[in-house]
Design an enzyme around this catalytic site. Structure first.
Site, PDB file in Angstrom:
ATOM      1  CB  VAL A  14     -53.689 -24.219 115.195  1.00 48.98           C
ATOM      2  CG1 VAL A  14     -52.570 -24.672 116.130  1.00 48.98           C
ATOM      3  CG2 VAL A  14     -53.445 -24.733 113.790  1.00 48.98           C
ATOM      4  CG  ASP A  32     -58.993 -14.620 117.340  1.00 46.56           C
ATOM      5  OD1 ASP A  32     -58.526 -15.719 116.987  1.00 46.56           O
ATOM      6  OD2 ASP A  32     -59.288 -13.709 116.537  1.00 46.56           O
ATOM      7  NE  ARG A  37     -62.628 -18.871 116.431  1.00 51.39           N
ATOM      8  CZ  ARG A  37     -63.120 -20.080 116.329  1.00 51.39           C
ATOM      9  NH1 ARG A  37     -64.381 -20.281 115.997  1.00 51.39           N
ATOM     10  NH2 ARG A  37     -62.347 -21.138 116.526  1.00 51.39           N
ATOM     11  CB  THR A  95     -47.342 -18.354 109.089  1.00 49.64           C
ATOM     12  OG1 THR A  95     -47.616 -19.753 109.225  1.00 49.64           O
ATOM     13  CG2 THR A  95     -46.906 -17.801 110.425  1.00 49.64           C
ATOM     14  CB  THR A 130     -46.138 -23.392 109.364  1.00 50.53           C
ATOM     15  OG1 THR A 130     -46.937 -24.472 109.831  1.00 50.53           O
ATOM     16  CG2 THR A 130     -45.090 -23.927 108.390  1.00 50.53           C
ATOM     17  CB  CYS A 270     -50.815 -26.976 106.032  1.00 48.22           C
ATOM     18  SG  CYS A 270     -51.372 -26.473 107.671  1.00 48.22           S
ATOM     19  NE  ARG A 341     -57.518 -21.740 107.257  1.00 48.97           N
ATOM     20  CZ  ARG A 341     -56.773 -22.202 108.262  1.00 48.97           C
ATOM     21  NH1 ARG A 341     -55.989 -21.377 108.934  1.00 48.97           N
ATOM     22  NH2 ARG A 341     -56.819 -23.480 108.597  1.00 48.97           N
TER      23      ARG A 341
END
Length: 432
Positions: A14, A32, A37, A95, A130, A270, A341
């Site tokens: 995102v 981050d 990363r 989240t 979220t 999600c 994920r």
């Protein structure tokens, strides 16, 4: 708008695409906590493949101290002190849920602590992660106040603008998806909406409150989850009747208002997670959400269902189950994307091992080291020439759709199971 400096906390699926788009117009500091990363991004490479190397390098500020940079560009860092010059902070951290499917807000709280240490008079903090309705103002804002010593809606302000990134989707990219925005005061809401409107070509929708925006996000994926659960249940019913579910859906889809959902595994960060956030909050208000949790239970058990169907097909063709070789084609949670994920392909592999089968996994999109670290499973980077009693097409990568799957079998009796329904009916022994 020229004085705007943005800090984006979390540079994953995102945060990075958002940072790159904002960096075309503003100075952006991307932060981050993972140094690995940050290092790869500083070299102009995005392992998630959400942003092309060309796009990333076109905005990247290399070998430059972020706080001394003026004008558009992206400075990437793991040093939280580099965030102090920003006046807009956007939080895009994960989240997830814990092992008991309860919301896990630790990344969100830690991000809020980081921002709180550098927060200044007049700054605005926007959350995109979220959450359940109320999380921004009830869980995050008190952390910002405690670590900054500032007062909410007097010294600093907050907003919520839910992310709508679809990993691997190169058509519906961040600027082409309408953005819901909100703010803690009318003035901050207007500023937040204007900020996003400056890059989102699809436009924005200014919600009346932060809670409305939070609720809108969490029901988007809950709705999809319930609809997929419905067609998964239909698949289980029609399989017993000997009816092809995909043919049924094709016929029903000729009606103008029939919703085109297909059966399958529901993983990812999600759809397989967000409904639990809404369910948790509903139960705190004394309401037990029947439909939401029923959909979750059904979808969470699809891995076991697929494994049992494969075993039945193998028994029907006289395969010895214990010690048999099974190949899983794909482990990412969706096609043409490296994201592993919360993938439910793992559930199938674990269940087949319970039966005594030897399971191998091949996925050209997934990093074998990530699969091992996350799930303790070995993932082949190339097919090793082995032949299998059963092959399960779990993810519809383009490479797999172009492959002659049955040729991977040890004999003509090899079982081919097509979870995604992408093979011709005669090429598969079973499918959802």
């Amino acid at each position: 708008m020229s004085s705007i400096k943005i800090a984006i906390i979390g540079l994953g699926y995102v945060g990075l695409p958002l940072a790159v788009e904002f960096a075309r117009k503003y100075h952006v500091t991307g932060f981050d906590i993972k140094q690995e990363r940050v290092s790869e991004l500083q070299q102009g490479f995005d392992a998630t493949l959400e942003v092309t190397n060309e796009a990333l390098n076109s905005v990247l500020c290399k070998n430059l101290h972020g706080r001394n940079k003026e004008g558009p560009g992206l400075f990437v860092t793991a040093d939280s002190l580099e965030l102090c010059d920003a006046n807009y902070y956007i939080v895009t951290v994960p989240t997830p849920t814990d092992k008991n499917n309860r919301p896990e807000l630790t990344p969100l709280i830690k991000a809020s602590e980081t921002i709180g240490r550098v927060l200044k008079q007049g700054d605005i903090v926007i959350y995109e992660s979220t959450v359940y309705p109320g999380a921004t103002e009830e869980d995050c804002v008190p952390v910002l106040e405690r670590f900054s010593g500032l007062t909410f809606n007097r010294d600093f302000f907050a907003g919520y603008s839910p992310e709508r990134i679809n990993p691997g989707d190169k058509e519906h990219t961040v600027t082409k998806i309408k953005k819901v925005t909100s703010g803690s005061t009318p003035e901050s809401a207007s500023k937040i909406d204007a900020l996003y409107r400056s890059i989102i070509t699809a436009g924005t929708h200014l919600a009346s409150s932060i809670k409305v925006a939070e609720a809108a996000k969490v029901i988007e994926n809950s709705q999809r989850d319930i609809n997929i659960a419905f067609v998964n249940e239909l698949a289980m019913i029609f399989n017993r009747m000997g009816i092809d579910t995909h043919e049924v859906l094709e016929a029903a889809g000729t009606k103008w208002n029939f919703l085109p959902f297909k059966p399958g595994l529901v993983g990812g960060h999600c759809i397989g997670v967000d409904p639990y956030y809404l369910a948790q909050k509903a139960q705190e208000y004394g309401y037990h959400p029947e439909i939401i949790l029923a959909g979750r239970r059904l979808n969470d058990n699809m891995g076991k269902y697929v494994a049992s169907e494969v075993i039945k097909l193998m028994i029907a063709k006289d395969h010895k189950i214990k010690g048999s070789s099974v190949l899983m084609l794909g482990i990412t949670f969706k096609e043409n994307c490296p994201d592993i994920r919360n993938t439910k392909v793992v559930d199938i592999a674990n269940e087949l091992r319970q039966y005594g089968a030897r399971v191998e996994i091949y996925d050209p999109w997934a990093k074998p080291e990530d699969v091992m670290n996350e799930y303790g499973l070995e993932c082949l980077s190339i097919l090793n020439g082995n032949r299998y009693e059963a092959v399960i097409l779990a993810v519809a990568h383009d490479q797999f759709k172009a492959m002659h799957v049955r040729s991977l079998g040890s004999s003509e009796n090899c079982i081919v199971y097509d979870i995604k329904g992408v093979l011709k009916q005669e090429e598969a022994d079973g499918r959802l």
